[in-house]
Enzyme design. Sequence first.
Site, PDB file in Angstrom:
ATOM      1  N   SER A  18     -20.194  -6.253 -56.133  1.00 16.61           N
ATOM      2  CA  SER A  18     -20.578  -5.801 -57.132  1.00 16.61           C
ATOM      3  C   SER A  18     -20.389  -4.554 -57.759  1.00 16.61           C
ATOM      4  O   SER A  18     -20.291  -4.056 -59.003  1.00 16.61           O
ATOM      5  CB  SER A  18     -21.847  -6.594 -57.571  1.00 16.61           C
ATOM      6  OG  SER A  18     -22.603  -6.291 -56.806  1.00 16.61           O
ATOM      7  N   LYS A  73     -23.948   3.255 -60.381  1.00 15.52           N
ATOM      8  CA  LYS A  73     -24.032   1.756 -60.835  1.00 15.52           C
ATOM      9  C   LYS A  73     -24.556   1.352 -62.138  1.00 15.52           C
ATOM     10  O   LYS A  73     -26.028   2.000 -62.012  1.00 15.52           O
ATOM     11  CB  LYS A  73     -23.882   0.789 -59.768  1.00 15.52           C
ATOM     12  CG  LYS A  73     -23.807  -0.977 -60.336  1.00 15.52           C
ATOM     13  CD  LYS A  73     -23.980  -1.152 -58.267  1.00 15.52           C
ATOM     14  CE  LYS A  73     -23.478  -2.633 -58.271  1.00 15.52           C
ATOM     15  NZ  LYS A  73     -23.773  -3.323 -57.147  1.00 15.52           N
ATOM     16  N   SER A  82     -22.205  -6.104 -51.200  1.00 16.26           N
ATOM     17  CA  SER A  82     -21.667  -5.617 -52.894  1.00 16.26           C
ATOM     18  C   SER A  82     -20.957  -4.109 -52.951  1.00 16.26           C
ATOM     19  O   SER A  82     -20.725  -2.857 -53.863  1.00 16.26           O
ATOM     20  CB  SER A  82     -22.629  -5.932 -54.079  1.00 16.26           C
ATOM     21  OG  SER A  82     -22.595  -7.652 -54.574  1.00 16.26           O
TER      22      SER A  82
END
Lengths: 95, 478
Positions: free
Chosen positions: B151, B76, B175
Amino acid sequence: MKKEDIEHLSQLARIELSSKEKEVLEKDFESILGHINQIKSVSEFIDATTDTATGDVRNVFREDDAKKELSADKVVNLFPKTEEGYLVVKKVLEQ
Amino acid sequence: MKDDLTIKEAKEMLSKKNIGVSELAEFYLNNIKEKDKEISAFLEVFGDTKEQSKKAQEKINADQADDLTGIPLAIKDNILIEGRSVSAGSKILEGYTAPYDSTVAKKLKKDEVVFMGRTNMDEFAMGGSTEKSAFMKTKNPRDTSRVPGGSSGGSAAAVAAGMVPAALGSDTGGSVRQPASFCGCVSLKPTYGAVSRFGLIAMGSSLDQIGPITKTVSDAEVLFNCISGKDDHDSTTYESRLIEKENREEDRIIGVPWHLLEKEGVDKEVIEAFKENLLKLEKLGYKTKEIKLPYFEYTLSAYYILMPAEVSSNMARFDGMRYGAKSEGDSIGSEYMKTRALFGEEVKRRIITGTFVLSSGYYDTYYNKGYTVKRSTVSDLERVFYDEKEPIEAIAIPTTPTPSFKIGEKNEDPIQMYMADVFTVPANIAGIPAISIPGKEVEKEGVSLPQGFQLMAPWKREDTLFSIGKRFEEEIPE
């Protein structure tokens, strides 16, 4: 939440907001406050018996020995503006 | 070769020399090339995978491979890898290159994984759909008109689409679990403190944890074992030696907080699917028991007080002075104001909210109350987990109140998006570990959509989640 409040908060947070943004935030805040205000209805609290939630909270110290962790040039290379290895910023204190 | 491998399958192929590390990376690069045009999971695909493969191949040839040696991974965009661009999905970090390795990157490098690229995310991890990325929207591989969740949407989409065997994400209020639920992957939010946050761009420091997104529970365990552990650079970490618990019949009680499911906004199809998942657990020999967690009714409100407060503190460092983008101004003050205007709408919203709840006159009403709700939530859990007569081994709850929604559907009212976190936020507030496993799917408009089954265990008991999870994943024998 009024426009002056949003203006005040944006100053505190050092974020320049456009008029439109302030309008939208004013509206959003009604919604957000409506939701977080639920917390006011909680009258009784039961404390936890352990500090497990934040992992046995305690201050952690180590010996004050200088360690070679991050070389300065890696950091200086990221500065938007430098002069002889120093970070250049606009004047901080008004005279 | 199969279309797509788990970490374990890939490791076996590599150790049997059925494929080389470089070839495996090449295979996944091709998958990315084929699929990412449509999905848009990757902000950047790294060009040096061949280079990275060399050391891994040497290790395998010398019979010194670890569980993750040579395994391609997606990371990420808020996890630092030295020398590589990282931006937390934000324009304010344009041009920023990581000057150091995050601890998780360091640990993964030690095992010689192959970093394939950095994945798209909601800006500064603030969002539940990846639509708030400053750069692009990622699509759900299972239905490209829908969001992958957020996210960590890019990471979940990359795994679900077979672009990588596994990925890392971060979880502050759901997330890592919510996108996994939406995309049909496994994901784990570790116990707070299990995985070092050093080198993770901070959102809510008392809530953040880095977690794996994988295809199987075993893969999640392998990744967790590599990235977890005490770290001098993060004093909230502890040594996470997994506890081997005896497999005692009497202990297999799963608690279900039914009162939390009887809420508006929870799809009845999600509840039906959840009931089927529970039946599956019962067939495996677990008992389910109704439990009451009264303070869980307030965890979402507490979260939307505590998290923005921490966000407002953590975002203060982005001022254009030392790194990242900078907007010129007449004075230093105006440079701060103009630079920080580069934040996206959601980030600004949360900073302003946080500034408000921490401001003089409101601190007691909001922040303090939020904190006491947090402590009370912990007491709810202590009561059920540590009960003397009938301790609960784990709590079961759906990961999300609905399956994935359409792109653009929840952009009207910020609260609508926030409500999606209702079942994930409690684990962050309390600091307990939680896993989301693909369960019975839910049908929406003729499409079968993934729906996560979530288990939450006591602090430091990831072993429980892996144990129950692995059994849940297997086919039930007739």
